[in-house]
Write an enzyme that holds these catalytic residues in place. Structure first.
Site, PDB file in Angstrom:
ATOM      1  N   GLY A  59       9.401  28.233  34.284  1.00  0.00           N
ATOM      2  CA  GLY A  59       9.468  29.244  33.423  1.00  0.00           C
ATOM      3  C   GLY A  59       8.710  30.536  33.903  1.00  0.00           C
ATOM      4  CB  CYS A  86       8.197  26.403  39.600  1.00  0.00           C
ATOM      5  SG  CYS A  86       7.610  27.947  39.804  1.00  0.00           S
ATOM      6  CE1 TYR A  87       3.765  28.592  32.971  1.00  0.00           C
ATOM      7  CE2 TYR A  87       4.162  26.476  31.779  1.00  0.00           C
ATOM      8  CZ  TYR A  87       3.343  27.778  31.759  1.00  0.00           C
ATOM      9  OH  TYR A  87       2.727  27.685  30.753  1.00  0.00           O
ATOM     10  CG  HIS A 176      12.498  26.761  41.762  1.00  0.00           C
ATOM     11  ND1 HIS A 176      12.508  26.610  40.178  1.00  0.00           N
ATOM     12  CD2 HIS A 176      11.682  27.625  41.979  1.00  0.00           C
ATOM     13  CE1 HIS A 176      11.563  27.430  39.968  1.00  0.00           C
ATOM     14  NE2 HIS A 176      11.091  28.082  40.485  1.00  0.00           N
ATOM     15  CD  GLU A 178      15.148  24.161  39.700  1.00  0.00           C
ATOM     16  OE1 GLU A 178      14.435  23.599  40.395  1.00  0.00           O
ATOM     17  OE2 GLU A 178      14.607  25.213  39.097  1.00  0.00           O
ATOM     18  CB  SER A 230      41.122  29.024  20.178  1.00  0.00           C
ATOM     19  OG  SER A 230      40.660  28.664  21.370  1.00  0.00           O
ATOM     20  N   GLY A 231      43.530  27.769  22.159  1.00  0.00           N
ATOM     21  CA  GLY A 231      44.278  27.742  23.406  1.00  0.00           C
ATOM     22  C   GLY A 231      43.119  27.753  24.477  1.00  0.00           C
ATOM     23  N   GLY A 232      41.824  27.801  24.248  1.00  0.00           N
ATOM     24  CA  GLY A 232      40.617  27.847  25.064  1.00  0.00           C
ATOM     25  C   GLY A 232      40.239  26.519  25.448  1.00  0.00           C
ATOM     26  CB  VAL A 233      38.603  24.968  28.381  1.00  0.00           C
ATOM     27  CG1 VAL A 233      37.234  25.677  28.420  1.00  0.00           C
ATOM     28  CG2 VAL A 233      37.989  23.442  29.004  1.00  0.00           C
ATOM     29  CG  ASP A 234      34.673  25.433  24.794  1.00  0.00           C
ATOM     30  OD1 ASP A 234      34.777  24.992  26.063  1.00  0.00           O
ATOM     31  OD2 ASP A 234      33.922  26.330  24.626  1.00  0.00           O
ATOM     32  CB  SER A 235      39.667  24.634  20.413  1.00  0.00           C
ATOM     33  OG  SER A 235      40.373  25.071  21.117  1.00  0.00           O
ATOM     34  CB  ALA A 236      41.955  22.587  25.039  1.00  0.00           C
ATOM     35  CE  LYS A 373      33.934  26.806  29.111  1.00  0.00           C
ATOM     36  NZ  LYS A 373      33.986  27.259  27.898  1.00  0.00           N
TER      37      LYS A 373
END
Ligand code: XMP
Length: 517
Positions: A59, A86-87, A176, A178, A230-236, A373
């Protein structure tokens, strides 16, 4: 309700949203399900969730300042394997009775870390070299570990770079693990998750799909659902997943605004109706949008008109499906975190065309609520969606309407679509498409003089905009090699009538925005 409720879960305690999200993603890359929880979660709430492990994130604050976020100390007594980063490591040291002090310079960047003699048996060391490079970013140093803990690694500046209590199953790392700059970072997380916490690598996209299908069937039963594409990846991906679960009980509505990229509308229809066999209502509404936009030049007014028109048309189309009770939305986990946790920075909210109408009389189905994503893309690929959709770059709801400066007309849209297609095609041919957050063309409302053959030309310029970004909050202009810019420029001028000049936008965000309007 969590879609992955009975999945063994690692809880990532959030002491700074960006850090926590990255850790949660890394845990999932190791095929273990993780969720982010706020740092004021109580011991009772943690116990109730029955996590297989806890990871305390890094953080931006110092543990030593007044009001620094803490963890309910009873959590340490729950006998849950815990890793502080870390934190998070400093907090463990400080809350359990160790000592911290402030450095003069701190440690930042690549740092050599050494194993402390006599600690070879530590599971965090297993299979790793005695000296390794790690990524540090801190000002406070742990100078004494709590009673019952052992320091297991050090650097020139930090006497405690990692520590543990095998008995209490609590570990802390100052570095870190990650981030990519710690080459053995994933191995450290793996040891902790697989060996100490006993996690099995079972969070795979195949399981995610099975799980989601089961949950959607449970929610929707024999009801009907609709989904705005919408043509976008999420709604698809959301649509494909829901279709996998309930088949013909799903109807998709695709409002083609006429402001999409070249051939995009056709591609959506091809993919969903023909290939995926999804029932699709295709509303060709370009003319309606152009009529509504005639004579309008103000960017905000354009956005408002497009947004309102979209909702009206969507409402009209879905009005034909009178028995639908469920509305599918492609909400992702970062959206959920951003609206839900206390430490996340506020994001700019856009009017998302294809988004929710004001009054909702539907029950929402949100099959991507737990996914990042990259996981959404993996699910999409596994469900057989084509690369062009799975890897589609973000595209603003108002579409090319905000990339045409000044009045939007069908003629200008056609010019811009051709120029834009060339920009993206050249980038794809150069293998750079996935490195670039967004690349597109903009059509400004000016014309300039040029010469082609023996003819004087007086036409629009196209402006190429290409940016790199992590999250669209900030962005840098992409350093596209000159020869690729050259190819874009000469192809646009030769192939797109109506354009006689090409410029490259070298503005970062801030002070610019990614889009021009
Ligand atoms: P700006 O231009 O603000 O854009 O730097 C940040 C990101 O948001 C996208 N964008 C939108 N997305 N509806 C959307 O769904 C919108 O109205 C909208 N406007 C901008 C933009 O493409 C970039 O990825």
């Amino acid at each position: 309700m969590s879609e992955a409720e009975d999945e063994p879960t690692v809880l990532v305690v959030d002491f700074g949203a960006q850090y926590a999200q990255l850790i949660a993603r890394r845990v999932r890359e190791l095929n273990v399900y993780s969720e982010i929880v706020p740092h004021d979660i109580t011991a009772a709430e943690v116990a109730d969730r029955r996590p297989v492990a806890l990871v305390l994130s890094g953080g931006p604050k110092s543990v030593r300042i007044d009001g620094a976020p803490e963890l309910d100390p009873d959590i340490y007594d729950l006998d849950i394997p815990t890793l502080g980063i870390c934190y998070g490591a400093q907090l463990i040291a400080s809350q359990l009775g160790g000592e911290l002090s402030r450095y003069d310079q701190g440690e930042y960047g690549r740092t050599e870390m050494r194993r402390i003699a006599g600690t070879d048996a530590s599971l965090l060391h297993d299979g790793l070299p005695a000296e390794q490079t790690v990524w540090m970013s801190h000002f406070d140093a742990i100078t004494r570990v709590p009673d019952g803990f052992t320091a297991i690694a050090e650097t020139d500046a930090a006497p405690v770079a990692a520590f543990e209590s095998v008995e209490r199953r609590i570990y802390g790392v100052q570095f870190h693990p990650e981030v990519g700059h710690t080459p053995n970072g994933m191995a450290v997380m793996e040891q902790f998750l697989w060996r100490e916490a006993g996690c099995a690598p079972q969070w795979t996209m195949g399981n995610v799909i099975d799980h989601a299908v089961h949950t959607i069937r449970g929610q929707v039963g024999t009801g009907r659902a609709i989904c705005g594409l919408s043509g976008g990846v999420d709604s698809a991906v959301a649509a494909a997943l829901v279709h996998e679960a309930i088949g013909s009980q799903l109807t998709c509505v695709f409002v083609d605004t006429g402001l999409m990229r070249k051939d995009e509308g056709e591609q959506v229809v091809e993919t969903f109706r023909r290939n995926q066999g999804i029932e699709l209502i295709h509303v060709r509404a370009g003319d309606e949008f152009f009529d509504a936009l005639a004579g309008v030049t103000d960017p905000e007014e354009k956005r408002k008109i497009i947004g309102e028109k979209f909702i009206r048309i969507f409402e009209r189309a879905k009005g034909g499906i009178t028995d639908a009770h469920f509305l599918v939305q492609g909400t992702l986990y970062p959206d959920v975190i951003e609206s839900g946790t206390k430490d996340a920075a506020k994001i700019k909210s856009h009017h998302n065309v294809g988004g929710l109408p004001d009054e909702i009389d539907f029950e929402l189905v949100e099959p991507l609520r737990n996914l990042f994503k990259d996981e959404v893309r993996a699910v999409g690929a596994q469900l057989g969606l084509p690369d062009e959709i799975v890897w589609r770059q973000p595209f603003p709801g108002p579409g090319l309407g905000v990339r045409i400066i000044g009045e939007v007309t069908a003629e200008k849209v056609a010019i811009l679509q051709d120029a834009d297609a060339i920009v993206r095609e050249e980038l794809r041919n150069a293998g750079l498409e996935r490195e670039i957050w967004q690349a597109f063309a903009v059509l400004p409302d000016i014309r300039s003089v040029g010469v082609m053959g023996d003819e004087r030309t007086y036409a629009h310029p196209a402006i190429i905009r290409a940016v790199t970004s992590e999250d669209a909050m900030t962005a840098d202009w992409a350093r596209i090699p000159y020869d690729i810019l050259e190819a874009m420029s000469s192809r646009i001028i030769n192939e797109v009538s109506g354009i006689n000049r090409v410029a490259y936008d070298i503005t970062s965000k801030p002070p610019g925005t990614i889009e021009w309007e």
